[in-house]
Structure formats: structure tokens, C-alpha cells
Design an enzyme around this catalytic site. Sequence first.
Site, PDB file in Angstrom:
ATOM      1  N   LYS A   1       7.269  -1.361  -0.886  1.00 18.95           N
ATOM      2  CA  LYS A   1       6.735  -0.075  -1.341  1.00 18.95           C
ATOM      3  C   LYS A   1       7.811   0.975  -1.648  1.00 18.95           C
ATOM      4  O   LYS A   1       7.619   1.816  -2.513  1.00 18.95           O
ATOM      5  CB  LYS A   1       5.737   0.473  -0.315  1.00 18.95           C
TER       6      LYS A   1
ATOM      7  N   ASP B   1      -2.610   6.041  -1.362  1.00 20.26           N
ATOM      8  CA  ASP B   1      -2.864   6.125   0.088  1.00 20.26           C
ATOM      9  C   ASP B   1      -3.358   7.505   0.529  1.00 20.26           C
ATOM     10  O   ASP B   1      -4.188   7.607   1.446  1.00 20.26           O
ATOM     11  CB  ASP B   1      -1.599   5.761   0.877  1.00 20.26           C
TER      12      ASP B   1
END
Length: 281
Positions: free
Chosen positions: A72, A109
Site C-alpha cells: 500500500k 479506507d
Amino acid sequence: MAEHAQPFVLAGVMGWPVAHSRSPLIHGQWIAQHGLRGAYVPLAVQPAQLEQALRALPVLGFAGCNLTIPHKVQALSILDQIDPIARRIGAVNTVVVQADGSLRGTNTDAFGYIESLREAQPAWVAAQGPAVVLGAGGASRAVLCALIDAGVPLISLCNRDAGKAQALAQEFGKVVQALPWDERHAALQDAQLLVNTTSLGMHGQDALDIRLDALPPKAVVSDIVYVPRITPLLAAAQARGNPIAEGMGMLLHQARPAFAAWFGHLPAISETLLQTVRSTL
Ligand code: ATR
């Protein structure tokens, strides 16, 4: 022949390891539910080959992919465009192949966190009072962005490694105030929301050690740990009557905008999907 007029859309999740990911289950169910032609597959990619794998996406006809551990952060330096929210979170969890074959990185997120909190506790109002966030890792950055953008007036950030909390407070501005880890119990006074973003309470780990005595009775307690569904923190909150928000909500809701970017439909979280994912825990 009519069904072939609809393009076959490919997406997936890159991780190392990736077998544990529940994303293929979630997106697979949405593909079927919307009657789409497509597939969402696990892509086991070693860190050293991340760039090659990402560059292969347009070549293979992928609409994009999700990224999970350990890719990520590394993706930030590979992708052609990074959305502001991914920059602020400091990580990319969704890659979208653009019409010209270039790669755009975003992060869903923060959206996933705030949507799941609002779904679980619709009465929670961001502007109504301060929040306490425990933990200063990657998940914490997404939760901080979500709470700041929602309008939480003050966030007390406690982390075992105080330097990390201070660095985040500096980065995110004066709405975030770093407090020593030892002050986590007393910091709960006046809080309207408590969020655990540490890995404590996860199956196989120690429980989070926190005394809830000072927490107002109406404050929402939220945990991003989702195995087990009811962590010791959530159980303690329930026992004293505080409303709670389970961690699985973030996992499910972060997937929705990614699916929309690739497949063109913003999906809902049905009871069937919830049960399917719960049955894997
Ligand atoms: P994630 O991406 O899930 O946030 P991470 O970046 O590894 O994962 O962050 C883990 C968080 O859990 C950190 O805030 C970590 O605290 P430190 O920064 O002090 O390491 C916290 N954490 C993990 N184990 C802990 C423990 N035993 N006590 C307190 N905090 C802990």
C-alpha cells in the site's frame, strides 16, 4: 449475442500473501448480484515485482486492483497519479486503470470507516464532540482523515510510541492532539467517540488495556479489529451500555467505491453479503 455486448471487466487484489483476503468474496458476490460479466481475482505479487505487476494491469485488460499488505505504501512511488486522499493517508488501497493506460491510485479506507460508523450509529454527529483515537499506524491515518473531514472538532491521539503520535499530530494540524499512552484512560472524559486502530484485541493478541470509567455513557466505541467480531473492548463497552461499531463495517464499506470505479455501480451491503463474510471469520 446480447450478453456479449457487455464488456468483461477484470479486477483483483495484489498482496503478499493474499490468500487470506476476503475481497474476492465481496466483489465476486457484487458481480453476480448486478448480473455483470467480470471477475475479481487474488493476485499474489512479491514486493520486488510490484511495479511490473502494476504495469501489467492495462496490458492484461484489468480495470484496476486493490492493494493490500505489504504494497500500500510502495505503490505511491510507482503510480502515475495519486489522489489527494491517498497522499494524506500515505497509502494506496485502490488502483484504477485510466483510458490512456496510465494508473491512478486512490484510497477508500477513510470513506469505508466513516460510512461504517454512520451505518452502525446513525445518531453519532461528528461536530458534537471530541474523539479519542488509539494507535498511530496506517489504519490510524485513514481514521484520522475520515474524522477530520467529517468535522470532529478535536481528536486526542494516544499511541504506545509517543513520537509517532506527535508526528501525526504535527502532520494533521491542531485538530489532532497527541497524548502519552498512559493518559488514554483519563482522555476518555468528554469523548463522544473512542476508536481503537491498534492491533490489540485481535484474535491471538493481547486485549487492549483501557479503563472505560471516564467515558460518557452515550459515547460510541468503535474498533477496526474484526476478528473476533466483538473484541474485548467492544464487549466492555456493551457491558456498560455504550453504543458500538464493529470493525467489519470498514472492510465492507471500503470495497464499495473501488467496485464503483471498475464496474460502474456503487453496490450496497446486503444481509447475504454480511452473513457470507461473517461465516469466514
Ligand atoms: P496498521 O496498518 O494496521 O495500523 P501498524 O502500522 O503496524 O498497523 O500499526 C499498529 C498499531 O498498533 C501501532 O499504533 C502500534 O503502536 P506502536 O506505534 O507503539 O508500535 C499499535 N500496537 C501494536 N501492538 C501494541 C501493544 N502491545 N501495545 C500498544 N500498542 C500496540
